[in-house]
Write a protein that holds these residues in place. Structure first.
Motif, PDB file in Angstrom:
ATOM      1  N   ILE A 201       0.720  -1.466  -0.107  1.00 37.63           N
ATOM      2  CA  ILE A 201      -0.185  -0.005   0.194  1.00 37.63           C
ATOM      3  C   ILE A 201       0.523   1.091  -0.039  1.00 37.63           C
ATOM      4  O   ILE A 201       0.455   1.613  -1.142  1.00 37.63           O
ATOM      5  CB  ILE A 201      -0.822  -0.129   1.217  1.00 37.63           C
ATOM      6  CG1 ILE A 201      -1.431  -1.710   1.414  1.00 37.63           C
ATOM      7  CG2 ILE A 201      -1.784   1.424   1.245  1.00 37.63           C
ATOM      8  CD1 ILE A 201      -2.750  -1.222   0.148  1.00 37.63           C
ATOM      9  N   ARG A 202       2.008   1.131   1.223  1.00 36.19           N
ATOM     10  CA  ARG A 202       3.226   2.516   1.069  1.00 36.19           C
ATOM     11  C   ARG A 202       3.469   2.902   0.256  1.00 36.19           C
ATOM     12  O   ARG A 202       3.629   3.578  -1.078  1.00 36.19           O
ATOM     13  CB  ARG A 202       4.101   1.613   1.788  1.00 36.19           C
ATOM     14  CG  ARG A 202       4.840   2.828   1.922  1.00 36.19           C
ATOM     15  CD  ARG A 202       6.096   2.584   2.975  1.00 36.19           C
ATOM     16  NE  ARG A 202       6.707   1.486   1.473  1.00 36.19           N
ATOM     17  CZ  ARG A 202       7.329   0.838   2.635  1.00 36.19           C
ATOM     18  NH1 ARG A 202       7.848   0.626   3.820  1.00 36.19           N
ATOM     19  NH2 ARG A 202       8.646  -0.194   1.743  1.00 36.19           N
ATOM     20  N   ASP A 203       4.222   1.319  -1.154  1.00 32.80           N
ATOM     21  CA  ASP A 203       4.455   1.640  -2.744  1.00 32.80           C
ATOM     22  C   ASP A 203       3.689   2.382  -3.393  1.00 32.80           C
ATOM     23  O   ASP A 203       4.546   2.170  -4.500  1.00 32.80           O
ATOM     24  CB  ASP A 203       5.405  -0.053  -2.435  1.00 32.80           C
ATOM     25  CG  ASP A 203       6.856   0.293  -1.692  1.00 32.80           C
ATOM     26  OD1 ASP A 203       7.133   1.705  -0.755  1.00 32.80           O
ATOM     27  OD2 ASP A 203       7.483  -1.195  -1.773  1.00 32.80           O
ATOM     28  N   TYR A 204       2.899   1.095  -3.935  1.00 35.59           N
ATOM     29  CA  TYR A 204       2.296   1.660  -4.973  1.00 35.59           C
ATOM     30  C   TYR A 204       0.842   2.263  -4.483  1.00 35.59           C
ATOM     31  O   TYR A 204      -0.048   2.656  -6.122  1.00 35.59           O
ATOM     32  CB  TYR A 204       1.645  -0.028  -6.052  1.00 35.59           C
ATOM     33  CG  TYR A 204       2.775  -1.411  -5.272  1.00 35.59           C
ATOM     34  CD1 TYR A 204       3.438  -0.240  -6.840  1.00 35.59           C
ATOM     35  CD2 TYR A 204       3.218  -1.578  -4.519  1.00 35.59           C
ATOM     36  CE1 TYR A 204       5.345  -1.235  -6.925  1.00 35.59           C
ATOM     37  CE2 TYR A 204       3.947  -2.382  -4.475  1.00 35.59           C
ATOM     38  CZ  TYR A 204       4.675  -2.228  -5.949  1.00 35.59           C
ATOM     39  OH  TYR A 204       5.926  -2.750  -5.949  1.00 35.59           O
ATOM     40  N   ILE A 205       0.689   2.739  -3.512  1.00 37.93           N
ATOM     41  CA  ILE A 205      -0.500   3.799  -3.409  1.00 37.93           C
ATOM     42  C   ILE A 205      -0.511   5.361  -2.617  1.00 37.93           C
ATOM     43  O   ILE A 205      -0.050   6.139  -3.125  1.00 37.93           O
ATOM     44  CB  ILE A 205      -1.686   3.101  -2.729  1.00 37.93           C
ATOM     45  CG1 ILE A 205      -2.550   1.959  -3.892  1.00 37.93           C
ATOM     46  CG2 ILE A 205      -2.658   3.827  -2.644  1.00 37.93           C
ATOM     47  CD1 ILE A 205      -3.440   1.612  -2.888  1.00 37.93           C
ATOM     48  N   PHE A 206       0.314   5.112  -1.387  1.00 41.07           N
ATOM     49  CA  PHE A 206       0.392   6.099  -0.705  1.00 41.07           C
ATOM     50  C   PHE A 206       1.764   7.214  -1.266  1.00 41.07           C
ATOM     51  O   PHE A 206       1.030   7.904  -1.396  1.00 41.07           O
ATOM     52  CB  PHE A 206       0.882   5.566   0.654  1.00 41.07           C
ATOM     53  CG  PHE A 206       1.463   6.959   1.213  1.00 41.07           C
ATOM     54  CD1 PHE A 206       0.239   8.029   1.867  1.00 41.07           C
ATOM     55  CD2 PHE A 206       2.708   6.953   2.227  1.00 41.07           C
ATOM     56  CE1 PHE A 206       0.441   8.972   3.073  1.00 41.07           C
ATOM     57  CE2 PHE A 206       2.562   8.604   2.480  1.00 41.07           C
ATOM     58  CZ  PHE A 206       1.507   8.756   3.028  1.00 41.07           C
ATOM     59  N   ILE A 207       2.596   6.256  -1.663  1.00 38.57           N
ATOM     60  CA  ILE A 207       3.592   7.455  -2.795  1.00 38.57           C
ATOM     61  C   ILE A 207       3.674   7.650  -3.960  1.00 38.57           C
ATOM     62  O   ILE A 207       3.849   9.298  -3.865  1.00 38.57           O
ATOM     63  CB  ILE A 207       5.319   6.410  -2.400  1.00 38.57           C
ATOM     64  CG1 ILE A 207       5.334   5.990  -1.442  1.00 38.57           C
ATOM     65  CG2 ILE A 207       5.752   6.825  -3.459  1.00 38.57           C
ATOM     66  CD1 ILE A 207       6.968   5.585  -1.062  1.00 38.57           C
ATOM     67  N   PRO A 208       2.646   6.821  -4.683  1.00 36.96           N
ATOM     68  CA  PRO A 208       1.943   8.032  -5.799  1.00 36.96           C
ATOM     69  C   PRO A 208       1.600   8.521  -5.929  1.00 36.96           C
ATOM     70  O   PRO A 208       1.226   9.306  -6.276  1.00 36.96           O
ATOM     71  CB  PRO A 208       2.329   6.301  -6.981  1.00 36.96           C
ATOM     72  CG  PRO A 208       2.211   4.544  -6.112  1.00 36.96           C
ATOM     73  CD  PRO A 208       2.408   5.852  -4.593  1.00 36.96           C
ATOM     74  N   LEU A 209       0.538   8.446  -4.348  1.00 41.94           N
ATOM     75  CA  LEU A 209      -0.225   9.579  -4.354  1.00 41.94           C
ATOM     76  C   LEU A 209       0.083  11.312  -3.785  1.00 41.94           C
ATOM     77  O   LEU A 209       0.037  11.789  -3.661  1.00 41.94           O
ATOM     78  CB  LEU A 209      -1.309   9.382  -3.597  1.00 41.94           C
ATOM     79  CG  LEU A 209      -2.297   8.576  -3.550  1.00 41.94           C
ATOM     80  CD1 LEU A 209      -3.208   7.801  -2.549  1.00 41.94           C
ATOM     81  CD2 LEU A 209      -2.948   9.373  -4.960  1.00 41.94           C
ATOM     82  N   GLY A 210       1.877  10.742  -3.779  1.00 46.32           N
ATOM     83  CA  GLY A 210       1.961  11.939  -3.042  1.00 46.32           C
ATOM     84  C   GLY A 210       3.343  12.127  -2.062  1.00 46.32           C
ATOM     85  O   GLY A 210       4.443  12.519  -1.094  1.00 46.32           O
ATOM     86  N   GLY A 211       2.615  11.175  -0.980  1.00 48.45           N
ATOM     87  CA  GLY A 211       3.073  10.307  -0.087  1.00 48.45           C
ATOM     88  C   GLY A 211       3.739  11.571   1.123  1.00 48.45           C
ATOM     89  O   GLY A 211       2.343  12.029   1.149  1.00 48.45           O
ATOM     90  N   SER A 212       4.788  11.722   1.535  1.00 52.31           N
ATOM     91  CA  SER A 212       4.839  12.735   2.108  1.00 52.31           C
ATOM     92  C   SER A 212       5.395  14.072   2.266  1.00 52.31           C
ATOM     93  O   SER A 212       6.019  14.478   2.572  1.00 52.31           O
ATOM     94  CB  SER A 212       5.785  11.958   3.659  1.00 52.31           C
ATOM     95  OG  SER A 212       5.516  10.381   3.829  1.00 52.31           O
ATOM     96  N   ARG A 213       5.825  13.840   0.614  1.00 52.37           N
ATOM     97  CA  ARG A 213       6.659  15.083   0.165  1.00 52.37           C
ATOM     98  C   ARG A 213       5.432  16.436  -0.259  1.00 52.37           C
ATOM     99  O   ARG A 213       5.745  17.060  -0.620  1.00 52.37           O
ATOM    100  CB  ARG A 213       7.106  14.760  -0.856  1.00 52.37           C
ATOM    101  CG  ARG A 213       8.585  13.738  -0.968  1.00 52.37           C
ATOM    102  CD  ARG A 213       8.980  12.741  -2.125  1.00 52.37           C
ATOM    103  NE  ARG A 213       7.762  12.036  -2.701  1.00 52.37           N
ATOM    104  CZ  ARG A 213       7.270  11.653  -2.990  1.00 52.37           C
ATOM    105  NH1 ARG A 213       8.405  11.751  -4.036  1.00 52.37           N
ATOM    106  NH2 ARG A 213       6.459  10.925  -3.933  1.00 52.37           N
ATOM    107  N   VAL A 214       4.207  16.341   0.338  1.00 49.17           N
ATOM    108  CA  VAL A 214       3.363  17.356   0.367  1.00 49.17           C
ATOM    109  C   VAL A 214       3.062  18.065   1.397  1.00 49.17           C
ATOM    110  O   VAL A 214       3.055  17.856   2.101  1.00 49.17           O
ATOM    111  CB  VAL A 214       2.045  16.832  -0.602  1.00 49.17           C
ATOM    112  CG1 VAL A 214       2.447  15.980  -2.209  1.00 49.17           C
ATOM    113  CG2 VAL A 214       0.925  15.427  -0.049  1.00 49.17           C
ATOM    114  N   ALA A 215       2.227  18.968   1.204  1.00 47.08           N
ATOM    115  CA  ALA A 215       1.465  19.883   2.213  1.00 47.08           C
ATOM    116  C   ALA A 215       0.628  19.101   2.674  1.00 47.08           C
ATOM    117  O   ALA A 215       0.128  16.989   2.487  1.00 47.08           O
ATOM    118  CB  ALA A 215       0.453  20.385   1.731  1.00 47.08           C
ATOM    119  N   ASN A 216       0.821  19.328   4.615  1.00 44.09           N
ATOM    120  CA  ASN A 216       0.704  18.596   5.141  1.00 44.09           C
ATOM    121  C   ASN A 216      -0.938  17.576   5.441  1.00 44.09           C
ATOM    122  O   ASN A 216      -1.613  16.373   5.836  1.00 44.09           O
ATOM    123  CB  ASN A 216       0.172  19.051   6.695  1.00 44.09           C
ATOM    124  CG  ASN A 216       1.221  18.699   7.227  1.00 44.09           C
ATOM    125  OD1 ASN A 216       2.058  17.595   7.196  1.00 44.09           O
ATOM    126  ND2 ASN A 216       2.330  19.893   8.029  1.00 44.09           N
TER     127      ASN A 216
END
Lengths: 360, 477
Positions: B289-304
């Protein structure tokens, strides 16, 4: 291989061998522990049989061992339904106990079980043949209801369908749709082969073979009794009109004319039983119904006609036929058909007299 | 084929024997074993599975070419199409009907009885195929060299029914060295130990808990607060022991074959927060989920605020992956909110004096207790038969001042305490496993060890022979 690895491997092998030795010893211990009285006390352990019908193999095996060990030649096999088994009474007050008291040295093995149908009895005879247990002396206990038309059950072979399939595929083939229609799980292909051969292979392992026997025996010991049901006479219990209108109860006395051809599963399997018993001493008795509680049903002309039909049917066989209706006083019943301790004693006397030609 | 069945152990013994007897044919042995294992559940579904694997393999050949994007889209369409058809068709239809207030007439069609049987492991193999397609497309993974290799990778019987979700980079290299795997008795014993651990969890613990859970959730709409809490606690342990049992058996099978499969659980109910929990619970799914959904959605590199939304969205998808029902989606959203809430909480504490307190043992213990209860609350959504039942149970659980315990619930809560004790013991033993093994081997005489092994074998066989085995919960996903 380094010295340490070699040492470890040797330790591994030594432990593995020791574990195997202990495991085999345990299997031998289990085999020695289970005897006839573990699974049978004047009748089979019904809870064990109810949990797993395959456990009847253990009972048959142990009977066979007893016959061989004690060199029994003139034993009697009793097969029937809940009346012959002794529902509502403990084994020490059951038909099996009292008939053994009367028969003296001629041991009677009671393989009855509640709900057994003529189809189960026939199958059981084939299972006994396979094990080398003779049925030269056979007593069969049936109820009137065994010949009632089976609209919605019970299955013509209630318990032992898988064994019938194995031992008489032709009879099974004819009964199959009735069995399946009434809940029999007809396995085919891989599923059937897996169930059958896995059971056969695992049965070589005492832990598997005797698992139900040991557990049920332990539970029976823990409970301190093997009583199934309420032993009080029927008149001490509440029999409401509603209970006496219960379809299952009414169907037990269904007065609809019996079809005495092989369309009737009772007749179908009785014919096979009679063929099997040709030249052998066989007594068939039809359980008495409670003359007081079920007076209305018994008095029905259809019911009486059907009893006459059964009498005519058995008159054409070699079997000794005993219709027990009105032979057992109503105060010896625990319900419409099952007997009290005294009822079982009375039934044993009647059977023993008939067996010896004292009454017919 | 259930791992907790005699048939499976006969199958496994045959596979292991052939595997070590014919080292050069190992890939073929596994390919046939995987096919047999899957076909046992249904030949039709096996053909579907094999077909999907073959199509994805063929499509993946084009991932590195000029039309890589198209190949990726095609591959994902096949995998997701298959998953959506079997898993979500009925759910979709029912929701459209509910939204529009209509009822479609499917009389005479394959949807006549409004049921599509779910092929075993479809959710797991779909995610594994997606990971493969994406990784090859991103050039993070060297594509599989043959259909045989690809088939063994995707369908390995140890994990095809309920994970762990394997990654190509971890597993394909192992398959390429498979002929060189030698029999190592220590690894083999470890494999047996994992198998026995899983089997014990399933046969002894889960089979004991399951009837109570079924009984309570079966009458969820009538439970008292005490009963609802008891049911939720028991289910928390049922699902943990059930799923970890399966996963540990999978790892054990891997060890028997000289292959390393990832552990899916690390005593998750000792987690103090959502992040830790997802590093300990169904680890391979969390990583997926982290690698194929959360990170492609922007992960932790976007606004809070986007991170919070991404967390909730990723967890909602995880919920939907589990099952086609709103209760599963809500379970996912609930965990997403917990993760987002915890992230916000950490942010608020940052730089303040109280932050240091969060590192103390007392805080950690308190946090574990609180988070365990939050997890238990979440399981109500996961297990309840419908939203109404779930909401009713939660309402009963919330009325803490009204909670009364019956004799049975008191006894069952003691069982819950014991199960938590087992969980703690598991953590203690696993963290010192090497030392325990050494002490066991060196200090305990072989006579005693043999006797203990005999008792374990006898008890487990007795349970195994008991009768019909219940299926693993995650087989339904």
């Amino acid at each position: 291989m380094s010295g340490l690895r070699k040492k470890r491997r040797l330790a591994f092998i030594r432990t593995a061998i020791w574990t195997a030795v202990l495991f085999i010893a345990l299997q031998i211990g289990i085999s020695l522990y289970v005897k006839l009285d573990t699974v049978y006390h004047f009748r089979l352990n019904y809870n064990m049989f109810l949990d797993n019908q395959q456990s009847i193999e253990v009972v048959i095996d142990e009977i066979s061992n007893t016959i061989e060990k004690e060199n029994l030649q003139d034993y009697i096999i009793l097969v029937g339904n809940s009346v012959a088994w002794g529902t509502n009474e403990k084994s020490d007050h059951s038909l099996g106990k009292y008939i053994n008291e009367l028969s003296g040295e001629q041991v009677v093995f009671n393989l009855s079980a509640p709900s057994m149908q003529p189809g189960d009895i026939y199958t059981l005879l084939l299972m006994l043949d396979r094990k080398g247990i003779r049925t030269d002396n056979l007593v069969i206990g049936l109820s009137y209801s065994a010949f009632v038309e089976r609209v919605n059950g019970p299955r013509a072979v209630f318990w032992l369908g898988d064994y019938l399939r194995e031992l008489d595929s032709e009879a099974f083939g004819k009964a199959r749709s009735q069995l399946v229609h009434n809940g029999y799980e007809y396995r085919t292909g891989w599923e059937y082969a897996e169930t059958k051969y896995l059971h056969q292979a695992l049965s070589l392992l005492p832990l598997y073979r005797y698992k139900d026997a040991i557990v049920s025996h332990y539970e029976e010991q823990k409970d301190g009794t093997d009583l199934l049901g309420d032993p009080r006479p029927w008149f001490e219990k509440k029999y409401t009109e509603k209970k006496l209108q219960d379809p299952q109860y009414l169907n037990f006395f269904n007065p609809k004319p019996f079809v005495m051809s092989e369309e009737n599963w009772g007749v179908f399997f009785m014919n096979r039983i009679m063929e099997h018993q040709e030249g052998k001493k066989t007594l068939v008795f039809i359980n008495s119904a409670n003359g007081e509680l079920s007076k209305k049903e018994i008095a029905n002309p259809g019911y009486q006609d059907n009893l006459r039909k059964l009498e005519s049917y058995f008159a054409e066989t070699e079997a000794i036929y005993l219709n027990l209706q009105e032979s057992i006083p109503s105060d010896m019943f625990t319900d419409h058909v099952h007997l009290t301790k005294e009822g079982n004693q009375k039934l044993a006397q009647l059977l023993w007299q008939a067996w010896n030609g004292e009454v017919n | 084929m259930l791992f907790n069945s005699v048939t499976f152990f006969i199958f496994l013994a045959a596979v292991v024997a052939l595997y070590y007897a014919f080292p050069r044919l190992r890939m073929y042995v596994l390919a046939v074993a995987n096919a047999a294992f899957y076909a046992y559940a249904g030949v039709g579904y096996f053909l579907l599975f094999a077909g999907i694997v073959a199509i994805v393999y063929a499509i993946s050949k084009g991932l590195g070419g000029s039309r890589g994007k198209l190949a990726l889209a095609g591959g994902l369409a096949v995998v997701l199409g298959n998953l959506f058809f079997f898993k979500y068709t009925i759910f979709l239809i029912e929701n459209i009907e509910r939204a529009l207030g209509i009822e479609f007439d499917f009389a005479g069609t394959f949807l006549d009885d409004r049921m599509i049987l779910l092929p075993i492991g479809i959710s797991f193999y779909s995610f594994q195929l997606i990971a493969y397609l994406v990784d090859v497309y991103r050039k993070k993974l060297e594509p599989s060299r043959s259909l045989l290799e690809f088939w063994v990778f995707i369908s390995l019987f140890a994990h095809s029914a309920a994970g762990p979700i394997l990654r190509g980079n971890d597993f394909l290299p192992q398959l390429r060295r498979i002929e060189n795997v030698s029999f190592i008795d220590r690894r083999f014993k470890l494999g047996i130990a994992f198998l026995l651990l899983g089997l014990t969890k399933k046969l002894v613990i889960v089979e004991f808990i399951a009837p109570y859970v079924n009984e309570y959730f079966g009458r969820a709409g009538t439970l008292t607060g005490g009963e609802a809490w008891t049911a939720a606690y028991l289910f928390a342990f049922q699902i943990y022991f059930d799923f970890s049992a399966y996963s540990e058996m999978a790892v054990g099978i891997g060890f028997l074959l000289g292959l390393k499969l990832d552990l899916n659980f690390k005593t998750p109910y000792l987690s103090a927060n959502p992040n830790e929990f997802w590093r300990r619970w169904h680890i391979t799914l969390s990583q997926w989920i982290r690698d194929y959904i959360f990170i492609p959605l922007g992960g932790s590199r976007v606004a809070n605020w986007r991170i919070y939304c991404n967390l909730i969205a990723a967890m909602a998808i995880s919920g939907l992956w589990h099952g086609a029902a709103w209760t599963f989606i809500l379970w996912g959203v609930y965990h997403g909110v917990l993760s987002a809430g915890h992230r916000l909480y950490r942010r608020l504490l940052k730089g303040r004096k109280v932050e240091a307190w969060t590192a103390t043992r007392v805080y950690k213990i308190g946090a574990v207790i609180v988070f365990f209860h939050l997890t238990v609350v979440g399981w109500v959504f996961f297990r309840a038969d419908g939203m109404q039942e779930a909401m009713y149970m939660l309402k009963q659980m919330a009325a803490i001042h009204h909670i009364q315990l019956t004799e049975e619930t008191k006894k069952l809560l003691l069982v819950v305490v014991a199960l938590y004790g087992l969980h703690l013991a598991e953590s203690f033993i696993v963290s010192r496993f090497g030392k325990f093994i050494q002490a066991w081997r060196i200090r305990v005489p072989f006579v005693v060890r043999g006797a203990v092994y005999t008792i374990i074998a006898t008890v487990l066989l007795a349970y195994l022979f008991k009768g019909e085995s219940s299926s693993f919960i995650y087989f339904q996903f």
